[in-house]
Design an enzyme around this catalytic site. Structure first.
Site, mmCIF file in Angstrom:
data_model
loop_
_atom_site.group_PDB
_atom_site.id
_atom_site.type_symbol
_atom_site.label_atom_id
_atom_site.label_comp_id
_atom_site.label_asym_id
_atom_site.label_seq_id
_atom_site.Cartn_x
_atom_site.Cartn_y
_atom_site.Cartn_z
ATOM 1 N N TYR A 108 -3.123 -0.116 -12.011
ATOM 2 C CA TYR A 108 -4.463 0.165 -12.529
ATOM 3 C C TYR A 108 -5.091 0.273 -13.121
ATOM 4 O O TYR A 108 -6.677 0.544 -13.022
ATOM 5 C CB TYR A 108 -5.140 -0.049 -10.422
ATOM 6 C CG TYR A 108 -3.997 -0.495 -9.453
ATOM 7 C CD1 TYR A 108 -4.579 -1.416 -9.092
ATOM 8 C CD2 TYR A 108 -3.637 -0.063 -8.344
ATOM 9 C CE1 TYR A 108 -4.254 -2.204 -7.856
ATOM 10 C CE2 TYR A 108 -3.042 -0.843 -7.509
ATOM 11 C CZ TYR A 108 -2.679 -1.675 -6.621
ATOM 12 O OH TYR A 108 -2.771 -2.349 -5.962
ATOM 13 N N GLY A 149 0.907 -1.276 0.311
ATOM 14 C CA GLY A 149 -0.359 0.032 -0.242
ATOM 15 C C GLY A 149 0.828 1.120 -0.474
ATOM 16 O O GLY A 149 0.238 2.250 -0.198
ATOM 17 N N CYS A 183 -19.227 7.782 -22.517
ATOM 18 C CA CYS A 183 -20.684 8.465 -23.072
ATOM 19 C C CYS A 183 -20.946 8.642 -21.478
ATOM 20 O O CYS A 183 -22.139 8.096 -21.470
ATOM 21 C CB CYS A 183 -22.032 8.011 -23.742
ATOM 22 S SG CYS A 183 -23.656 8.730 -23.818
#
Length: 467
Positions: free
Chosen positions: A424, A277, A394
């Site tokens: 990621y 992390g 969209c």
């Protein structure tokens, strides 16, 4: 300098000119070295280069948009963690970005690898990773995934539920396996990060709670199971974390748990994994710690807690993923439209639309992650203008870079590069609006070589079996 985390204001006041930390750069063509891989520069014509290859040439050959992966930068960051944490197991967190090429690089650089699905495990194995250096994660591992891990003799399975423990025991009895396991615990730490990527507080899906006694129950169950060898305890407090404060609390609670286990069973557990992390710089406001600083801080924490509990320092592991691969990769897009809109209160914002979007980087839409961007195909002598880089999907939330200064002469056909896209981005990419996922291309010693080829409509049609 402040610490920017991914927990941003999703519903921002549109009349605001931009976040307080963002200021117009003195040189609109300058590159902040903390955001880019080690080989990124501008050549004499103003084009961005990586590993000696300019981005214009790369897109002419490989198409747009494109992820460019700097192999030397990946190797350098892997070595920095391995050296700083000498004597510890350093697991590269494959969920950040994993290909067979990356599995090979992880193996060559002497790291371990953690995976969290059967698919990731198969990529790692076919990429040449030594299975005994693999840790298998996941909060809902299927029987097939556990069978794959056990039959390939993975180094450790991190167990996450009593149901999983039962599945492992059943497989071991049926096939004669003996599983090496660690128990994932939730130490009740509120990491300073976004809710969706904080993983050690009580109200979430991962692990066994220390507070309510579930963790001890799971540890005793594994220890006395004839099918398992309990190696130790695993903890992970979240992602994109900039200091060691949360790790201090996690170490205090996990090592107290290990001491209590020893008191109850007379057995000293040899290993503790504090997870990963560790944060990286996405913008100029981010100031991540270096591997050396992280190592010094975590060593001091663990040694202090070992002394406090009168126990030997366990064999330690960490799991950096984003901190190794994040800065290695940039995404390059082609500008399609430029539009200036008036804001309430009299301001203006320039919307720069590119040929990608939330299908190749969902993080800004998912939890308001902040990114940076630069003009990549040339330099400009114009002043900067506050822009929002958006995609072609969209969705009003299809935003890649919420606020960034780009040259006021930005125009269709220009190229924009977004740094720190290794973690990621491609891993969480989708085919929303039937978008085709970009290629990932490795840059090494002045050469380009595909790691993941660009998708084609034929790829999508092969999955669409209707008529």
């Amino acid at each position: 300098m402040t610490h920017m985390h991914v927990a941003g204001s999703i519903h921002a006041d549109v009349s605001a000119p931009g976040p307080q930390w963002l200021t117009e750069p003195k040189d609109i063509n300058a590159l902040n070295p903390s955001l880019w891989s080690c080989s990124v520069a501008r050549d004499a014509s103003g084009r961005l280069t990586v590993g000696g290859v300019d981005v214009v040439s790369a897109l002419e050959r490989e198409g747009s948009p494109l992820y460019l992966f700097d192999e030397e930068d990946f190797r350098r960051r892997a070595r920095e963690f391995r050296t700083a944490f000498g004597g510890w197991k350093v697991f590269y967190a494959g969920k950040a970005m994993l290909t067979r090429t990356i599995a090979r690089l992880v193996m060559e650089e002497g790291l371990h690898l953690d995976v969290c699905s059967g698919g990731e495990l198969q990529v790692a194995l076919t990429g040449g990773m030594d299975p005994t250096r693999i840790g298998m994660h996941g909060n809902n591992k299927t029987t097939d995934e556990l069978e794959l891990a056990l039959s390939n003799n993975v180094g450790c399975i991190i167990v996450d539920s009593l149901d999983e423990i039962a599945r492992i025991e059943q497989l071991c009895r049926a096939h004669g396996y003996r599983a090496r396991v660690m128990v994932r615990v939730t130490p009740g730490v509120e990491a300073h990060t976004h809710e969706y990527i904080a993983t050690a507080h009580e109200d979430q899906k991962f692990g066994f709670s220390i507070a309510n006694g579930q963790a001890m129950v799971a540890m005793v169950r594994c220890h006395y199971s004839p099918s398992m060898q309990l190696l130790g305890v695993h903890s992970h407090i979240g992602s994109q974390i900039f200091d060691t404060g949360g790790f201090e609390v996690a170490a205090l609670r996990t090592m107290k748990l290990m001491s209590q286990f020893t008191d109850a069973t007379g057995v000293h557990l040899p290993e503790l994994d504090l997870g990963g992390g560790f944060g990286v710089a996405y913008t100029s406001a981010d100031s991540p710690a270096s591997p050396d600083d992280l190592a010094t801080g975590l060593r001091d924490i663990v040694e202090h807690e070992a002394r406090a509990h009168g126990m030997a320092v366990p064999a330690m592991s960490i799991e950096p993923g984003r901190a190794i691969v994040g800065p290695t990769t940039m995404a390059v897009y082609t500008v399609g439209t430029v539009k200036t809109v008036d804001l309430d209160g009299g301001g203006q914002r320039v919307y720069v639309s590119v040929d990608g979007g939330m299908s190749d980087n969902i993080r800004p839409a998912l939890y308001a992650a902040e990114y940076s961007a630069v003009l990549a195909n040339r330099c400009s002598n114009e002043t900067g203008v506050l822009c929002r880089v958006v995609g072609k999907h969209c969705e009003g939330g299809d935003i890649l870079v919420r606020d960034v200064f780009l040259p006021s002469d930005i125009a269709p056909g220009d190229l924009i590069a977004v740094p720190t896209m290794g973690a990621y981005s491609r891993e969480m990419a989708s085919n929303y609006n039937h978008a085709l996922r970009p290629a990932v291309v490795r840059v090494h010693e002045g050469q380009l070589s595909p790691m993941i080829r660009r998708e084609t409509m034929d790829d999508l049609f092969r999955l669409d079996v209707g008529r």
